[in-house]
Design a protein around this motif. Sequence first.
Motif, PDB file in Angstrom:
ATOM      1  N   GLU A   1       0.742  -1.135   0.134  1.00 27.00           N
ATOM      2  CA  GLU A   1      -0.004   0.027   0.051  1.00 27.00           C
ATOM      3  C   GLU A   1       0.754   1.182  -0.002  1.00 27.00           C
ATOM      4  N   LYS A   2       1.741   1.173   0.825  1.00 24.40           N
ATOM      5  CA  LYS A   2       2.980   2.410   0.767  1.00 24.40           C
ATOM      6  C   LYS A   2       3.468   2.554  -0.595  1.00 24.40           C
ATOM      7  N   SER A   3       3.761   1.618  -1.348  1.00 28.52           N
ATOM      8  CA  SER A   3       4.519   1.879  -2.561  1.00 28.52           C
ATOM      9  C   SER A   3       3.140   2.184  -3.610  1.00 28.52           C
ATOM     10  N   ARG A   4       2.092   1.911  -3.350  1.00 25.15           N
ATOM     11  CA  ARG A   4       1.286   2.318  -4.282  1.00 25.15           C
ATOM     12  C   ARG A   4       0.894   4.013  -4.276  1.00 25.15           C
ATOM     13  N   VAL A   5       1.123   4.489  -2.911  1.00 29.42           N
ATOM     14  CA  VAL A   5       0.737   5.839  -2.611  1.00 29.42           C
ATOM     15  C   VAL A   5       1.835   6.878  -3.664  1.00 29.42           C
ATOM     16  N   ARG A   6       2.876   6.208  -3.587  1.00 26.09           N
ATOM     17  CA  ARG A   6       4.013   7.203  -4.319  1.00 26.09           C
ATOM     18  C   ARG A   6       3.989   7.529  -5.545  1.00 26.09           C
TER      19      ARG A   6
END
Length: 69
Positions: free
Chosen positions: A64-69
Motif C-alpha cells: 500500500e505504501k508503494s502504491r501511494v508514491r
Amino acid sequence: MPDEMDRAVERRDAHHAQSIAAVTSRLSQPGALICVDCEEPIPKARHTAMPSAIRCAPCQEAMEKSRVR
C-alpha cells in the motif's frame, strides 16, 4: 434502454462476482494461508479478520505504501 449508470452497476456487480469466485477458489487450494509476497504463513488472526487476504500485514502495508508514491 440502459443508461451509463446501469452499465456501471452491471460492471461493478460482475467485478464483485468475479472477485468472490477468485477468493473462494484460492481459499480452497493448498497454501491459501501463505503470503504471496514473502511466502510466510498469514497469521490466523489476520485470516480471521480478512479471509480474502493474500498478504501478511507487513507485506500488505509495504504494498500500500508503494502504491501511494
